[in-house]
Design an enzyme around this catalytic site. Structure first.
Site, short mmCIF file in Angstrom:
data_model
loop_
_atom_site.label_atom_id
_atom_site.label_comp_id
_atom_site.label_asym_id
_atom_site.label_seq_id
_atom_site.Cartn_x
_atom_site.Cartn_y
_atom_site.Cartn_z
N HIS A 154 11.22 0.80 8.67
CA HIS A 154 9.76 0.57 8.78
C HIS A 154 8.98 1.59 9.43
CE1 HIS A 154 9.49 -3.66 7.07
NE2 HIS A 154 10.94 -3.95 7.25
N CYS A 213 10.55 -1.14 2.66
CA CYS A 213 11.49 -2.18 2.69
C CYS A 213 11.48 -2.89 1.54
CB CYS A 213 11.07 -3.10 4.07
SG CYS A 213 12.46 -4.09 4.33
#
EC number: 3.4.19.9
Length: 347
Positions: free
Chosen positions: A268, A155
């Protein structure tokens, strides 16, 4: 009349019991098979080219990880426990790399690990950005010197590496991919060998393209056109997957370096198995497999690192020297975080 009904049932029950007993009778003890129980089992010799005690360094992020609910110390930094569990579930131990401790100490700790995770978060400038840049450059140097040293950039971590490599901090555009699960669309004819996906079962790879098995939580992204249009980025990474945000905009979601063991995720991989603060996080068996394969790939890459630091130094700096704080009662954010408010220099 009823006695005639029960007689066949009793006979059937006895017949089934006799079958079970007959099967049980065929189970033989080792002494009955001719196996020499006095002989020691033969274990394969460990591969001398692999490190079976890998350690992953995880860079802490500014703040307490809970918007100040747990600590308002100005020097606080944190690591979500889900990143630690990701590394541990693949078979590695973890050393926290505290971003704001003295650089000399931080980079000595970097010498104790066999791979690095750059986590999600919000910090894109100042000391944190500079530390990420220095760690990245040192990792490239170690790989260029012959050591296999992987990075998982997740991320924010992926966004920072993209900015550093492209030398453009404005290369990302706004995307609407907050708190949502998605599928992954593989680039046509992409070769997944050497990527996180190389050991995924074919059926799971297929489901990744149709089912919502990964968690997204970001406000920015980079389009494939912008990514490929930057020579530095397209030379360093190949795009493996893309995703579509809530407004139909396509963005790059997984990349793999063509030269180094560096993987970038806009999604994620750690959340499916280890975070419960959002009802949007996928927790199906397939989703858990995604997390497990991500963990396995990272640690299998770290095992290729032949860095063997002094055991005492490793033990003194492991994450086990710290206690996680539970913050899941708030119903948002992380379930557990490690908070660092004092530099712990035990090298």
């Amino acid at each position: 009349m009823w006695s005639y009904v029960w007689l066949p049932l009793v006979a059937l029950s006895l017949f089934k019991d006799s079958i079970i007993m007959a099967k049980a009778a065929t189970i033989l003890l080792p002494s009955q098979t001719g196996f020499d129980i006095s002989r020691s089992p033969v274990c394969s010799a460990p591969d001398p080219n692999l490190n079976y005690r890998p350690v992953i360094g995880i860079l802490s992020h500014p703040g307490d990880g809970a918007s100040g609910r747990l600590s308002n110390a100005t020097d606080a930094s944190s690591i979500a426990a889900s990143y630690v569990k990701l590394a541990e579930s693949g078979g590695a131990r973890v050393i926290p790399l505290i971003f704001n401790e003295p650089e000399e100490i931080l980079f000595q700790k970097l010498e104790l690990v066999n791979g690095v995770i750059l986590t999600g978060g919000w910090a894109k400038e100042g000391l944190y950005f500079e530390i990420v840049k220095k760690i990245f450059n040192k990792v490239l140097e170690r790989n260029d010197a012959g050591e296999h040293f992987p990075i998982y950039a997740i991320c924010l971590g992926f966004e920072l590496l993209t900015m550093i490599i492209s030398q453009n901090r404005d290369i990302f555009e706004k995307m609407d991919a907050r708190n949502s699960a998605s599928s992954l669309q593989f680039v046509e004819n992409v070769n997944i060998q050497g990527t996180i996906f190389q050991r995924f079962p074919p059926e799971l790879l297929k489901k990744l393209g149709t089912d919502c098995l990964v968690m997204q939580n970001h406000r920015f992204g980079i389009s494939p056109q912008s990514f490929e249009g930057n020579i530095a980025l397209s030379n360093f990474f190949k795009i493996v997957t893309t995703c579509v945000d809530d407004n139909g905009k396509v963005y790059v979601s997984t990349v793999q370096s063509t030269k180094y063991p560096v993987t970038g995720f806009q999604w994620h991989p750690e959340k499916n198995a280890f975070e419960w603060g959002s009802s949007k996080i996928p927790h199906s068996e397939d989703a858990i497999q995604v997390t497990q394969h991500a963990a396995n790939h990272l640690v299998s890459e770290a095992r290729k690192s032949l860095n063997r630091p002094e055991s005492k130094k490793v033990l003194s700096n492991l994450i086990y020297n710290y206690k996680p704080t539970y913050c899941g009662y708030a119903g948002i954010g992380y379930d557990e975080v490690y908070i660092f408010t004092q530099q712990r220099s035990l090298l």
